[in-house]
Each structure stands twice: as structure tokens, then as C-alpha cells.
Design an enzyme around this catalytic site. Sequence first.
Site, PDB file in Angstrom:
ATOM      1  N   GLY A  19       0.647  -1.173  -0.071  1.00 28.00           N
ATOM      2  CA  GLY A  19      -0.129   0.051  -0.089  1.00 28.00           C
ATOM      3  C   GLY A  19       0.701   1.410   0.002  1.00 28.00           C
ATOM      4  N   ARG A  72     -14.433 -16.480  -9.045  1.00 27.66           N
ATOM      5  CA  ARG A  72     -13.883 -14.973  -9.344  1.00 27.66           C
ATOM      6  C   ARG A  72     -15.100 -14.188  -9.518  1.00 27.66           C
ATOM      7  NH1 ARG A  72      -9.155 -13.470 -10.853  1.00 27.66           N
ATOM      8  NH2 ARG A  72      -8.421 -15.437 -11.559  1.00 27.66           N
ATOM      9  N   ARG A  98      -5.402  -8.921  -8.445  1.00 27.91           N
ATOM     10  CA  ARG A  98      -6.557  -9.688  -8.731  1.00 27.91           C
ATOM     11  C   ARG A  98      -7.237  -9.416 -10.426  1.00 27.91           C
ATOM     12  NH1 ARG A  98      -7.495 -14.539  -6.531  1.00 27.91           N
ATOM     13  NH2 ARG A  98      -9.720 -14.301  -7.430  1.00 27.91           N
ATOM     14  N   HIS A 116       0.252   0.389 -13.259  1.00 27.04           N
ATOM     15  CA  HIS A 116       0.832  -0.690 -13.667  1.00 27.04           C
ATOM     16  C   HIS A 116       2.484  -0.328 -13.938  1.00 27.04           C
ATOM     17  CE1 HIS A 116       1.461  -4.766 -15.374  1.00 27.04           C
ATOM     18  NE2 HIS A 116       2.203  -4.246 -16.302  1.00 27.04           N
TER      19      HIS A 116
HETATM   20  C1  GAR Z   1       3.173  -1.146  -7.407  1.00 25.97           C
HETATM   21  O1  GAR Z   1       4.418  -1.278  -8.076  1.00 25.97           O
HETATM   22  C2  GAR Z   1       2.141  -1.287  -8.536  1.00 25.97           C
HETATM   23  O2  GAR Z   1       2.511  -0.694  -9.713  1.00 25.97           O
HETATM   24  C3  GAR Z   1       1.984  -2.874  -8.494  1.00 25.97           C
HETATM   25  O3  GAR Z   1       2.228  -3.362  -7.500  1.00 25.97           O
HETATM   26  C4  GAR Z   1       3.041  -2.559  -6.795  1.00 25.97           C
HETATM   27  C5  GAR Z   1       2.264  -2.215  -5.379  1.00 25.97           C
HETATM   28  O4  GAR Z   1       2.769  -1.732  -4.419  1.00 25.97           O
HETATM   29  N1  GAR Z   1       0.780  -3.255  -9.490  1.00 25.97           N
HETATM   30  C6  GAR Z   1       0.778  -4.235 -10.294  1.00 25.97           C
HETATM   31  O5  GAR Z   1       1.626  -4.905 -10.659  1.00 25.97           O
HETATM   32  C7  GAR Z   1      -0.707  -4.301 -10.974  1.00 25.97           C
HETATM   33  N2  GAR Z   1      -0.714  -4.823 -12.060  1.00 25.97           N
HETATM   34  P1  GAR Z   1       2.042  -0.762  -3.343  1.00 25.97           P
HETATM   35  O6  GAR Z   1       1.266  -2.050  -2.663  1.00 25.97           O
HETATM   36  O7  GAR Z   1       3.309  -0.633  -2.410  1.00 25.97           O
HETATM   37  O8  GAR Z   1       1.425   0.307  -3.798  1.00 25.97           O
END
Ligand code: GAR
Length: 228
Positions: A19, A72, A98, A116
Site C-alpha cells: 500500500g 472469481r 486480482r 501498472h
Molecule cells: C506497484 O508497483 C504497482 O504498480 C504494482 O504493484 C505495486 C504495489 O505496490 N501493481 C501491479 O503490478 C498491478 N498489475 P504498493 O502496494 O506498495 O502500492
Amino acid sequence: MNDQLMGKRRIVVLISGSGSNLQSFIDRCADESINGTLVAVLSNRPGVKGLERAAAAAIPNIVVDHSSFESRSEFDAALADVIDSFSPDLVVLAGFMRILTPQFVNRFLGRLINIHPSLLPKYPGLHTHQRAIDAGDSEAGATVHFVTPELDGGPAIVQAKVPLESNDTAESLASRVLGFEHQIYPLAAEWFCQGRLELREGHVILDNELLPEGGVSVEIAEHPGAGE
Ligand code: GAR
């Protein structure tokens, strides 16, 4: 004055883990860079750090555990009902890991955004940083986009480009990109909450202009430091 009277947009954030992007929203809402209020944080996993961040900021936080659903589509339907109970203007996927059904996506189309960690359309899915390194790319980055039913395929709002360094590992690159994610994601939300950003017939419109493929390319002058 309450949030309604001040015209603040209601934001629900979905997380699965640390988060740190959620934290950037908490901070930018607190300093009013975003004209919005975080009305709820939902996680599909119990016990994650993002839930602690929400609790520390006194934001209602709820676990909708995907593993307790048969399918799902049942999970997505339950999650969507919880989201709707908070009447959000904007739903933010912040490290929400998800795959969402078309039924879910279409219910929130135009007010559902994701970040992303790649320069989409390159590297949808997982292991984005390792894939950029393996391909010998000169730059990597992150993309904020409207979510459509195609996985990581919705039109881009804003991208941050990060040069790859010769000694980068997937971990070092992920950490550097994350620092930029924390800048571009609240920025996109700010545009949305100001009523400047919309999804129109599959295209992204900012200030009544059609954005090019890849969206706005943000040059960030100062290195924001490694992400948490
Ligand atoms: C981030 O790098 C985000 O871009 C990626 O997960 C991480 C979450 O970090 N999201 C994906 O890969 C979605 N496909 P966080 O929980 O510290 O924000």
C-alpha cells in the site's frame, strides 16, 4: 464544512499488499493536492501493511478475502457491492493483484483506474521489471490507465519514464519506479477529481483534448527517491 459541500470526490482504494501507493493518496488527500476523500480501503488479503496504513489514517478498511469465495465472479460481485456501499466517484486499484471480470470492470467503467509498473503496452501482467531488463530496454517506468476488460489494456492517462541503469536488478528498478508511481498516480487522481479527466468512447480526454497513446509523459525533474 463537510466533504459534500466542499465538492470533494469520494475515492475507494483497492489494495493487496504494502500500500505504498495508497500512502501517496493518503498524503495527497491530507495536504489537499487531491480534491478528494478516501472513503474506504478494501483489501482482498487480510493482514497486509496497506490495511495498517488505512487504519492509521482513520480510513474505514475492509477485507474481502477472495479465498473465501467459490468463484472469481462471486468474489467480484461481493467486492463490487462493498465498493458501491461507499458511493465512490473514483475507484483506485493500488497494487490490487486480482484479475477482474468484465462484469466488475463494466460496472465501474470510466471511474476505475490502475497503476501498472511498466510502460504499457509493454509488459502487461507480472514480472515487468525483470522483463524490461531481460529485453535490454533503455528505459522502464509506470503507467496510470483507465481499466477496461482487457488485462492492463485500458487507455493510458500518464506515464513516467525511468532510465534503466546497467547494474539494475528487478528489485532496484522496482524501487526506483515505485518512487515515480507515488507522483504520477495522485496526479492522475487530481485531474479526475478536478473534473478534467474522462474516458470517452474508449479514449482518454484531459482538458477536452484527446490524449495520445501513452497518455501524458511526465518529466519528473527531481529524483523522488526509492519507494518504500
Ligand atoms: C506497484 O508497483 C504497482 O504498480 C504494482 O504493484 C505495486 C504495489 O505496490 N501493481 C501491479 O503490478 C498491478 N498489475 P504498493 O502496494 O506498495 O502500492
